[in-house]
Design a protein around this motif. Structure first.
Motif, PDB file in Angstrom:
ATOM      1  N   LYS A  84     -32.348  52.370  -6.232  1.00  7.98           N
ATOM      2  CA  LYS A  84     -32.521  51.732  -4.923  1.00  7.98           C
ATOM      3  C   LYS A  84     -31.572  50.538  -4.863  1.00  7.98           C
ATOM      4  O   LYS A  84     -31.945  49.395  -5.132  1.00  7.98           O
ATOM      5  CB  LYS A  84     -33.969  51.310  -4.717  1.00  7.98           C
ATOM      6  CG  LYS A  84     -34.916  52.475  -4.494  1.00  7.98           C
ATOM      7  CD  LYS A  84     -36.317  52.008  -4.148  1.00  7.98           C
ATOM      8  CE  LYS A  84     -37.235  53.204  -3.897  1.00  7.98           C
ATOM      9  NZ  LYS A  84     -38.608  52.784  -3.569  1.00  7.98           N
ATOM     10  N   GLN A  85     -30.330  50.847  -4.518  1.00  9.40           N
ATOM     11  CA  GLN A  85     -29.247  49.866  -4.556  1.00  9.40           C
ATOM     12  C   GLN A  85     -28.535  49.845  -3.212  1.00  9.40           C
ATOM     13  O   GLN A  85     -28.408  50.882  -2.552  1.00  9.40           O
ATOM     14  CB  GLN A  85     -28.246  50.240  -5.664  1.00  9.40           C
ATOM     15  CG  GLN A  85     -27.224  49.179  -5.996  1.00  9.40           C
ATOM     16  CD  GLN A  85     -27.779  48.099  -6.906  1.00  9.40           C
ATOM     17  OE1 GLN A  85     -28.891  48.238  -7.414  1.00  9.40           O
ATOM     18  NE2 GLN A  85     -27.029  47.041  -7.083  1.00  9.40           N
ATOM     19  N   GLN A  86     -28.095  48.663  -2.806  1.00 14.94           N
ATOM     20  CA  GLN A  86     -27.307  48.560  -1.571  1.00 14.94           C
ATOM     21  C   GLN A  86     -26.016  49.357  -1.700  1.00 14.94           C
ATOM     22  O   GLN A  86     -25.370  49.358  -2.758  1.00 14.94           O
ATOM     23  CB  GLN A  86     -26.973  47.095  -1.282  1.00 14.94           C
ATOM     24  CG  GLN A  86     -26.065  46.900  -0.079  1.00 14.94           C
ATOM     25  CD  GLN A  86     -25.563  45.466   0.042  1.00 14.94           C
ATOM     26  OE1 GLN A  86     -26.259  44.534  -0.346  1.00 14.94           O
ATOM     27  NE2 GLN A  86     -24.369  45.297   0.554  1.00 14.94           N
ATOM     28  N   ILE A  87     -25.626  50.068  -0.630  1.00 19.45           N
ATOM     29  CA  ILE A  87     -24.341  50.780  -0.573  1.00 19.45           C
ATOM     30  C   ILE A  87     -23.437  50.018   0.391  1.00 19.45           C
ATOM     31  O   ILE A  87     -23.818  49.745   1.526  1.00 19.45           O
ATOM     32  CB  ILE A  87     -24.532  52.237  -0.106  1.00 19.45           C
ATOM     33  CG1 ILE A  87     -25.450  52.986  -1.078  1.00 19.45           C
ATOM     34  CG2 ILE A  87     -23.192  52.946   0.022  1.00 19.45           C
ATOM     35  CD1 ILE A  87     -25.766  54.414  -0.648  1.00 19.45           C
ATOM     36  N   GLN A  88     -22.241  49.663  -0.069  1.00 15.81           N
ATOM     37  CA  GLN A  88     -21.336  48.855   0.757  1.00 15.81           C
ATOM     38  C   GLN A  88     -20.668  49.664   1.869  1.00 15.81           C
ATOM     39  O   GLN A  88     -20.432  49.150   2.952  1.00 15.81           O
ATOM     40  CB  GLN A  88     -20.255  48.185  -0.119  1.00 15.81           C
ATOM     41  CG  GLN A  88     -20.758  47.015  -0.944  1.00 15.81           C
ATOM     42  CD  GLN A  88     -21.613  47.452  -2.115  1.00 15.81           C
ATOM     43  OE1 GLN A  88     -21.369  48.480  -2.735  1.00 15.81           O
ATOM     44  NE2 GLN A  88     -22.652  46.675  -2.421  1.00 15.81           N
ATOM     45  N   HIS A  89     -20.345  50.926   1.600  1.00 20.28           N
ATOM     46  CA  HIS A  89     -19.672  51.770   2.593  1.00 20.28           C
ATOM     47  C   HIS A  89     -20.348  53.133   2.632  1.00 20.28           C
ATOM     48  O   HIS A  89     -20.433  53.820   1.613  1.00 20.28           O
ATOM     49  CB  HIS A  89     -18.188  51.996   2.231  1.00 20.28           C
ATOM     50  CG  HIS A  89     -17.325  50.791   2.318  1.00 20.28           C
ATOM     51  ND1 HIS A  89     -16.567  50.492   3.426  1.00 20.28           N
ATOM     52  CD2 HIS A  89     -17.090  49.803   1.432  1.00 20.28           C
ATOM     53  CE1 HIS A  89     -15.904  49.379   3.215  1.00 20.28           C
ATOM     54  NE2 HIS A  89     -16.204  48.942   2.008  1.00 20.28           N
ATOM     55  N   VAL A 148     -20.620  51.844   7.513  1.00 21.14           N
ATOM     56  CA  VAL A 148     -21.509  50.692   7.600  1.00 21.14           C
ATOM     57  C   VAL A 148     -22.129  50.479   6.226  1.00 21.14           C
ATOM     58  O   VAL A 148     -22.063  51.340   5.348  1.00 21.14           O
ATOM     59  CB  VAL A 148     -22.630  50.907   8.651  1.00 21.14           C
ATOM     60  CG1 VAL A 148     -22.042  51.025  10.039  1.00 21.14           C
ATOM     61  CG2 VAL A 148     -23.464  52.150   8.324  1.00 21.14           C
ATOM     62  N   SER A 149     -22.725  49.316   6.063  1.00 20.62           N
ATOM     63  CA  SER A 149     -23.459  49.041   4.836  1.00 20.62           C
ATOM     64  C   SER A 149     -24.863  49.654   4.949  1.00 20.62           C
ATOM     65  O   SER A 149     -25.362  49.864   6.049  1.00 20.62           O
ATOM     66  CB  SER A 149     -23.562  47.535   4.625  1.00 20.62           C
ATOM     67  OG  SER A 149     -24.151  46.934   5.768  1.00 20.62           O
ATOM     68  N   LEU A 150     -25.470  49.937   3.820  1.00 20.54           N
ATOM     69  CA  LEU A 150     -26.808  50.530   3.808  1.00 20.54           C
ATOM     70  C   LEU A 150     -27.699  49.713   2.890  1.00 20.54           C
ATOM     71  O   LEU A 150     -27.392  49.525   1.702  1.00 20.54           O
ATOM     72  CB  LEU A 150     -26.755  51.984   3.333  1.00 20.54           C
ATOM     73  CG  LEU A 150     -28.086  52.738   3.343  1.00 20.54           C
ATOM     74  CD1 LEU A 150     -28.620  52.880   4.766  1.00 20.54           C
ATOM     75  CD2 LEU A 150     -27.932  54.108   2.699  1.00 20.54           C
ATOM     76  N   ASP A 151     -28.803  49.214   3.447  1.00 18.41           N
ATOM     77  CA  ASP A 151     -29.749  48.404   2.697  1.00 18.41           C
ATOM     78  C   ASP A 151     -30.381  49.224   1.568  1.00 18.41           C
ATOM     79  O   ASP A 151     -30.535  50.443   1.680  1.00 18.41           O
ATOM     80  CB  ASP A 151     -30.832  47.885   3.643  1.00 18.41           C
ATOM     81  CG  ASP A 151     -31.693  46.831   2.986  1.00 18.41           C
ATOM     82  OD1 ASP A 151     -31.172  45.739   2.715  1.00 18.41           O
ATOM     83  OD2 ASP A 151     -32.879  47.113   2.731  1.00 18.41           O
ATOM     84  N   ALA A 152     -30.752  48.543   0.506  1.00 17.49           N
ATOM     85  CA  ALA A 152     -31.283  49.222  -0.682  1.00 17.49           C
ATOM     86  C   ALA A 152     -32.561  49.997  -0.395  1.00 17.49           C
ATOM     87  O   ALA A 152     -32.874  50.981  -1.076  1.00 17.49           O
ATOM     88  CB  ALA A 152     -31.538  48.199  -1.787  1.00 17.49           C
ATOM     89  N   GLU A 153     -33.328  49.595   0.618  1.00 20.26           N
ATOM     90  CA  GLU A 153     -34.606  50.238   0.908  1.00 20.26           C
ATOM     91  C   GLU A 153     -34.501  51.349   1.949  1.00 20.26           C
ATOM     92  O   GLU A 153     -35.513  51.937   2.329  1.00 20.26           O
ATOM     93  CB  GLU A 153     -35.621  49.192   1.386  1.00 20.26           C
ATOM     94  CG  GLU A 153     -35.980  48.154   0.329  1.00 20.26           C
ATOM     95  CD  GLU A 153     -36.612  48.790  -0.911  1.00 20.26           C
ATOM     96  OE1 GLU A 153     -37.451  49.683  -0.740  1.00 20.26           O
ATOM     97  OE2 GLU A 153     -36.243  48.396  -2.030  1.00 20.26           O
ATOM     98  N   LYS A 154     -33.271  51.635   2.427  1.00 25.14           N
ATOM     99  CA  LYS A 154     -33.101  52.679   3.438  1.00 25.14           C
ATOM    100  C   LYS A 154     -32.546  53.943   2.802  1.00 25.14           C
ATOM    101  O   LYS A 154     -31.641  53.894   1.972  1.00 25.14           O
ATOM    102  CB  LYS A 154     -32.159  52.204   4.551  1.00 25.14           C
ATOM    103  CG  LYS A 154     -32.764  51.095   5.411  1.00 25.14           C
ATOM    104  CD  LYS A 154     -31.818  50.722   6.540  1.00 25.14           C
ATOM    105  CE  LYS A 154     -32.426  49.653   7.432  1.00 25.14           C
ATOM    106  NZ  LYS A 154     -31.511  49.265   8.527  1.00 25.14           N
ATOM    107  N   ASP A 190     -28.458  49.452  12.724  1.00 20.08           N
ATOM    108  CA  ASP A 190     -29.157  48.297  12.171  1.00 20.08           C
ATOM    109  C   ASP A 190     -28.599  47.910  10.804  1.00 20.08           C
ATOM    110  O   ASP A 190     -29.321  47.873   9.796  1.00 20.08           O
ATOM    111  CB  ASP A 190     -30.661  48.596  12.076  1.00 20.08           C
ATOM    112  CG  ASP A 190     -31.465  47.351  11.709  1.00 20.08           C
ATOM    113  OD1 ASP A 190     -30.986  46.239  12.011  1.00 20.08           O
ATOM    114  OD2 ASP A 190     -32.555  47.498  11.125  1.00 20.08           O
ATOM    115  N   CYS A 191     -27.277  47.653  10.756  1.00 21.90           N
ATOM    116  CA  CYS A 191     -26.624  47.323   9.494  1.00 21.90           C
ATOM    117  C   CYS A 191     -26.081  45.898   9.561  1.00 21.90           C
ATOM    118  O   CYS A 191     -25.958  45.307  10.633  1.00 21.90           O
ATOM    119  CB  CYS A 191     -25.496  48.312   9.191  1.00 21.90           C
ATOM    120  SG  CYS A 191     -24.245  48.346  10.480  1.00 21.90           S
TER     121      CYS A 191
END
Length: 367
Positions: free
Chosen positions: A91-96, A126-132, A169-170
């Motif tokens: 569960k990690q943020q994705i930058q792209h 877009v960036s993607l939050d770790a919880e999405k 919502d990014c």
């Protein structure tokens, strides 16, 4: 059908498995629908032509007249927007995350005042939050199509960026548009004209609330080695030996951060800047007098790859439209079996401690 349990560690051999399958098929010949309906589907599949009686009868014809209403649409599964429990891996943020090479015709302004429609390749992320779990990628395309009919500029790219940052919502987002831009150029002496094509990319990046406009241009030119030129002249003057210096097709990728407060930086302006820095641009239309002129032009402007980077740098520093920049030059050697390359950056925008391992291979241009 009676089943006789056996020791779990006493695995059946091939003959016993074949005998069991034969028994199953013989039983199926006389089994009732009720008995078949109680079978595990995995077991039923072992008998050719046998399906559980409760298996649904599915249509094999495409329903031409089927219409989707809001209620049906709401019932459709949406895994991309599913709960975080569906996330696979860390569960990690994705930058792209987004789409690449989404193509459509886009109109561009020319400095001469007219518009030009070009096939354009769009990359939108877009960036993607770790919880999405994920994003709905079609929204990126829909946002772009919404503005595609307008003549494009950085302002219209911004409108598309605003749309899909809101829709998805990014917190960070990027759009890049790549295209081949034609510019009519004149030969050196014959007066002939032809179209030179320039690989250009426009990029709009929003990161940590800061928005930046970037333009990339690939400029193709000829580089004559100064050392080889001097050695050739030495052979002529000391030994009367005919010799020719080596020169090669070369590519510079110029990336510039556009000053938002300055006047418009036209594509033609950046092309002209490159021509002032290194005038030995490859030619489109060539007669004999043009070929001779090109040889003379190269002799008047011999350059190492280090010279090229600094010559581009000098022109870029002098242009008030341009903030940070990067110059990547590749001289694709005719003498050596390797290429000569250089990278020069100004300002923090393009500074990187690492280079893409295949960066310089992307600078090859073929006719």
């Amino acid at each position: 059908m009676n089943v006789y349990p056996r020791d779990i560690d006493d695995a059946p051999n091939n003959d016993e498995a074949a005998a069991a399958l034969k028994t199953l098929r013989k039983w199926a010949e006389n089994a009732t629908e009720a008995e078949i309906g109680q079978l595990d589907p995995a077991v039923a599949r072992l008998v050719p032509g046998l399906l559980p009686v409760n298996y649904p009868s599915l249509s094999r014809h495409y329903p031409e007249g089927f219409a989707v209403d809001e209620a049906y649409r709401a019932s459709l599964p949406d895994l991309q927007n599913g709960p975080s429990s569906l996330i696979r891996g860390a569960k990690q943020q994705i930058q792209h995350v987004g789409i690449s090479n989404f193509r459509l015709p886009i109109r561009f302004h020319r400095k001469q005042g007219d518009d030009l429609t070009l096939e354009t390749s769009v990359t939108g992320t877009v960036s993607l939050d770790a919880e999405k779990k994920g994003i709905n990628m079609s929204r990126i395309m829909r946002s772009f199509y919404k503005h595609a009919e307008r003549t494009f500029s950085f302002e219209v790219i911004e409108a598309a960026l605003n749309d899909y940052m809101t829709d998805l919502d990014c917190f960070d987002a990027r759009i890049q548009m790549r295209f081949s831009y034609p510019d009519r150029t004149q030969s050196l002496r014959s007066g002939l004209e032809g179209y030179q094509y320039y690989d250009i990319a426009l990029e709009l990046v929003e990161q940590n609330g800061v928005r930046q406009k970037i333009m990339h241009l690939d400029y193709v030119y000829s580089s004559t080695c100064p050392c080889s030129l001097e050695l050739s002249e030495h052979a002529r003057s000391t030994r009367g030996q005919l010799a020719t210096p080596h020169s090669q097709r070369s590519v510079a990728r110029i990336s510039v951060a556009v000053d938002c407060d300055a006047d418009c930086l036209w594509f033609e302006d950046l092309i002209a800047l490159c021509r002032r820095a290194v005038p030995t641009e490859t030619q489109v239309m060539v007669k004999r007098e043009d070929e001779q002129a090109f040889a003379e032009l190269n002799a008047a402007n011999p350059i190492f790859v280090e010279d090229a980077a600094r010559l581009f740098c000098a022109e870029l520093l002098a242009d008030h439209h341009i903030g940070d920049f990067r110059v990547i030059a590749s001289h694709q050697e005719s003498l050596h079996s390797h290429d000569a390359v250089s990278v020069l950056t100004e300002g923090p925008t393009f500074v990187s401690s690492s280079l893409d391992p295949r960066l310089f291979t992307t600078l090859f241009h073929v006719g």
